[in-house]
Design a protein around this motif. Structure first.
Motif, PDB file in Angstrom:
ATOM      1  N   MET A   1       0.835  -1.186   0.000  1.00 12.59           N
ATOM      2  CA  MET A   1       0.000   0.000   0.000  1.00 12.59           C
ATOM      3  C   MET A   1       0.880   1.251   0.000  1.00 12.59           C
ATOM      4  SD  MET A   1      -3.196  -0.970  -0.066  1.00 12.59           S
ATOM      5  CE  MET A   1      -2.571  -2.214  -1.225  1.00 12.59           C
ATOM      6  N   ALA A   2       0.346   2.315  -0.532  1.00 16.16           N
ATOM      7  CA  ALA A   2       1.069   3.581  -0.612  1.00 16.16           C
ATOM      8  C   ALA A   2       0.168   4.710  -0.134  1.00 16.16           C
ATOM      9  CB  ALA A   2       1.519   3.843  -2.048  1.00 16.16           C
ATOM     10  N   LEU A   3       0.773   5.676   0.569  1.00 16.20           N
ATOM     11  CA  LEU A   3       0.097   6.917   0.943  1.00 16.20           C
ATOM     12  C   LEU A   3       0.518   7.992  -0.049  1.00 16.20           C
ATOM     13  CD1 LEU A   3       0.413   6.926   4.841  1.00 16.20           C
ATOM     14  CD2 LEU A   3      -1.656   6.559   3.489  1.00 16.20           C
ATOM     15  N   ILE A   4      -0.446   8.571  -0.728  1.00 14.96           N
ATOM     16  CA  ILE A   4      -0.177   9.504  -1.822  1.00 14.96           C
ATOM     17  C   ILE A   4      -0.838  10.837  -1.494  1.00 14.96           C
ATOM     18  CG2 ILE A   4      -0.344   9.897  -4.307  1.00 14.96           C
ATOM     19  CD1 ILE A   4      -0.846   6.868  -4.603  1.00 14.96           C
ATOM     20  N   ARG A   5      -0.057  11.887  -1.432  1.00 10.09           N
ATOM     21  CA  ARG A   5      -0.615  13.234  -1.296  1.00 10.09           C
ATOM     22  C   ARG A   5      -0.997  13.733  -2.684  1.00 10.09           C
ATOM     23  NH1 ARG A   5      -0.438  16.100   3.299  1.00 10.09           N
ATOM     24  NH2 ARG A   5       0.732  15.237   5.052  1.00 10.09           N
ATOM     25  N   ALA A   6      -2.228  14.184  -2.824  1.00  8.83           N
ATOM     26  CA  ALA A   6      -2.722  14.597  -4.133  1.00  8.83           C
ATOM     27  C   ALA A   6      -3.543  15.867  -3.993  1.00  8.83           C
ATOM     28  CB  ALA A   6      -3.564  13.490  -4.774  1.00  8.83           C
ATOM     29  N   GLY A   7      -3.615  16.590  -5.081  1.00  9.83           N
ATOM     30  CA  GLY A   7      -4.451  17.782  -5.167  1.00  9.83           C
ATOM     31  C   GLY A   7      -5.484  17.592  -6.259  1.00  9.83           C
ATOM     32  N   LEU A   8      -6.728  17.866  -5.953  1.00 10.66           N
ATOM     33  CA  LEU A   8      -7.828  17.670  -6.882  1.00 10.66           C
ATOM     34  C   LEU A   8      -8.400  19.026  -7.276  1.00 10.66           C
ATOM     35  CD1 LEU A   8      -9.743  15.648  -8.310  1.00 10.66           C
ATOM     36  CD2 LEU A   8     -11.186  15.745  -6.279  1.00 10.66           C
ATOM     37  N   GLY A   9      -8.431  19.289  -8.583  1.00  4.80           N
ATOM     38  CA  GLY A   9      -8.960  20.540  -9.094  1.00  4.80           C
ATOM     39  C   GLY A   9      -9.922  20.296 -10.241  1.00  4.80           C
ATOM     40  N   PHE A  10     -10.764  21.286 -10.498  1.00  4.44           N
ATOM     41  CA  PHE A  10     -11.774  21.200 -11.551  1.00  4.44           C
ATOM     42  C   PHE A  10     -11.632  22.481 -12.388  1.00  4.44           C
ATOM     43  CE2 PHE A  10     -16.223  19.169 -12.023  1.00  4.44           C
ATOM     44  CZ  PHE A  10     -16.052  19.122 -13.393  1.00  4.44           C
ATOM     45  N   ASP A  11     -10.924  22.393 -13.507  1.00  7.68           N
ATOM     46  CA  ASP A  11     -10.591  23.565 -14.300  1.00  7.68           C
ATOM     47  C   ASP A  11     -11.231  23.474 -15.681  1.00  7.68           C
ATOM     48  OD1 ASP A  11      -8.970  24.397 -12.203  1.00  7.68           O
ATOM     49  OD2 ASP A  11      -7.213  23.363 -13.015  1.00  7.68           O
ATOM     50  N   LEU A  12     -11.674  24.630 -16.173  1.00  6.66           N
ATOM     51  CA  LEU A  12     -12.187  24.732 -17.530  1.00  6.66           C
ATOM     52  C   LEU A  12     -11.044  25.105 -18.483  1.00  6.66           C
ATOM     53  CD1 LEU A  12     -15.491  26.740 -16.848  1.00  6.66           C
ATOM     54  CD2 LEU A  12     -15.222  24.272 -17.129  1.00  6.66           C
ATOM     55  N   LYS A  13     -11.113  24.639 -19.709  1.00  7.95           N
ATOM     56  CA  LYS A  13     -10.062  24.919 -20.685  1.00  7.95           C
ATOM     57  C   LYS A  13     -10.194  26.299 -21.327  1.00  7.95           C
ATOM     58  CE  LYS A  13      -8.879  20.190 -21.940  1.00  7.95           C
ATOM     59  NZ  LYS A  13      -8.708  19.215 -23.060  1.00  7.95           N
ATOM     60  N   GLY A  14     -11.228  27.008 -21.007  1.00  4.28           N
ATOM     61  CA  GLY A  14     -11.438  28.330 -21.574  1.00  4.28           C
ATOM     62  C   GLY A  14     -12.511  29.073 -20.818  1.00  4.28           C
ATOM     63  N   PRO A  15     -12.941  30.210 -21.350  1.00  4.08           N
ATOM     64  CA  PRO A  15     -14.014  30.961 -20.680  1.00  4.08           C
ATOM     65  C   PRO A  15     -15.326  30.204 -20.745  1.00  4.08           C
ATOM     66  CG  PRO A  15     -13.502  31.927 -22.810  1.00  4.08           C
ATOM     67  CD  PRO A  15     -12.455  30.886 -22.559  1.00  4.08           C
ATOM     68  N   PRO A  16     -16.237  30.468 -19.839  1.00  4.74           N
ATOM     69  CA  PRO A  16     -17.520  29.760 -19.838  1.00  4.74           C
ATOM     70  C   PRO A  16     -18.316  30.043 -21.113  1.00  4.74           C
ATOM     71  CG  PRO A  16     -17.162  30.902 -17.753  1.00  4.74           C
ATOM     72  CD  PRO A  16     -16.105  31.372 -18.688  1.00  4.74           C
ATOM     73  N   LEU A  17     -19.030  29.045 -21.595  1.00  4.70           N
ATOM     74  CA  LEU A  17     -19.904  29.225 -22.748  1.00  4.70           C
ATOM     75  C   LEU A  17     -21.128  30.033 -22.342  1.00  4.70           C
ATOM     76  CD1 LEU A  17     -19.763  25.637 -24.314  1.00  4.70           C
ATOM     77  CD2 LEU A  17     -18.445  27.649 -24.964  1.00  4.70           C
ATOM     78  N   THR A  18     -21.511  30.943 -23.215  1.00  8.12           N
ATOM     79  CA  THR A  18     -22.649  31.817 -22.928  1.00  8.12           C
ATOM     80  C   THR A  18     -23.721  31.632 -24.000  1.00  8.12           C
ATOM     81  OG1 THR A  18     -21.595  33.627 -24.148  1.00  8.12           O
ATOM     82  CG2 THR A  18     -21.179  33.507 -21.776  1.00  8.12           C
ATOM     83  N   ASP A  19     -24.819  32.326 -23.821  1.00  2.00           N
ATOM     84  CA  ASP A  19     -25.934  32.282 -24.766  1.00  2.00           C
ATOM     85  C   ASP A  19     -25.488  32.886 -26.098  1.00  2.00           C
ATOM     86  OD1 ASP A  19     -28.303  32.250 -26.094  1.00  2.00           O
ATOM     87  OD2 ASP A  19     -29.456  33.258 -24.522  1.00  2.00           O
ATOM     88  N   SER A  20     -25.625  32.120 -27.171  1.00  2.00           N
ATOM     89  CA  SER A  20     -25.157  32.559 -28.492  1.00  2.00           C
ATOM     90  C   SER A  20     -26.256  33.167 -29.352  1.00  2.00           C
ATOM     91  CB  SER A  20     -24.532  31.370 -29.235  1.00  2.00           C
ATOM     92  OG  SER A  20     -25.479  30.326 -29.396  1.00  2.00           O
ATOM     93  N   SER A  21     -27.401  33.478 -28.786  1.00  6.46           N
ATOM     94  CA  SER A  21     -28.472  34.094 -29.571  1.00  6.46           C
ATOM     95  C   SER A  21     -28.102  35.524 -29.945  1.00  6.46           C
ATOM     96  CB  SER A  21     -29.783  34.055 -28.787  1.00  6.46           C
ATOM     97  OG  SER A  21     -29.626  34.723 -27.545  1.00  6.46           O
TER      98      SER A  21
END
Length: 201
Positions: A1-21
């Motif tokens: 068994m191994a103890l692993i220190r990790a960091g969890l992130g949730f990143d977008l690859k660009g700006p948020p998508l908006t209404d395209s109307s």
């Protein structure tokens, strides 16, 4: 068994998508979904190539210190309160960050099999995996020293027997041997001052 220190992130690859109307082309509205908390589940008991046993996470918001009060286990053996199941609907949750926002990280301590990757599942992204480098695991295993205690050892004494080449086998204890002889095996026994029999080798 191994103890692993990790960091969890949730990143977008660009700006948020908006209404395209057409009515929002010049002045797009600000979307709310970047502020949503998206659930993230680590490990999967039904996935054979997943090596996660459990993890310690922060007790509060992402970025806080790791809490060791509870172990989030993939398949806990009991319901003592210390180990809680990860389950399908229980896990980590955090908002997605854009490229212009400050990163947000969940600090984790994973208990896992070092030879198998750990998988992270979300409802909107493909399954991501984390695996340790094979050369790092091999170097760490080479530095581990294991000791096997054999005292007291209840075993008969092997008597000397004549061989075809007239070389008798010296008397000694009959004891179990390891299945694998990799590495260097040594024998050690306690030394008692004033005793001629107990001499360490």
């Amino acid at each position: 068994m191994a103890l692993i220190r990790a960091g969890l992130g949730f990143d977008l690859k660009g700006p948020p998508l908006t209404d395209s109307s057409w009515e929002h082309v010049l002045f797009p509205p600000e979307e709310d979904y970047p502020t949503y908390d998206w659930p993230i589940r680590l490990g999967d008991a039904d996935r054979l190539p997943d090596g996660l046993i459990g993890y310690y996470a922060t007790a509060g918001e992402p970025g806080d210190e790791i809490s060791y009060d509870r172990l989030h286990a993939v398949d806990p053996l009991d319901d003592s309160g210390y180990t809680i199941p990860i389950g399908k609907d229980e896990g980590l949750a955090m908002p997605a960050r854009t490229t212009c926002q400050e990163p947000l990280t969940h600090h984790l301590l994973l208990l896992a099999d070092p030879h198998v990757p750990v998988h992270a599942t979300t409802g909107i992204l493909t399954i991501a995996s984390l695996a340790l480098p094979a050369d790092l695991i091999h170097q760490s295993l080479l530095r581990i020293r294991a000791s096997f205690r054999l005292n007291p050892l209840l075993a008969p004494v092997r008597q000397a027997a004549a061989q075809e080449e007239d070389e008798p086998i010296p008397p000694g204890l009959v004891m179990p041997q390891p299945a694998s002889w990799h590495g260097t095996w040594t024998w050690a026994e306690p030394f008692r001052p004033g005793s001629e029999d107990d001499v360490p080798e």
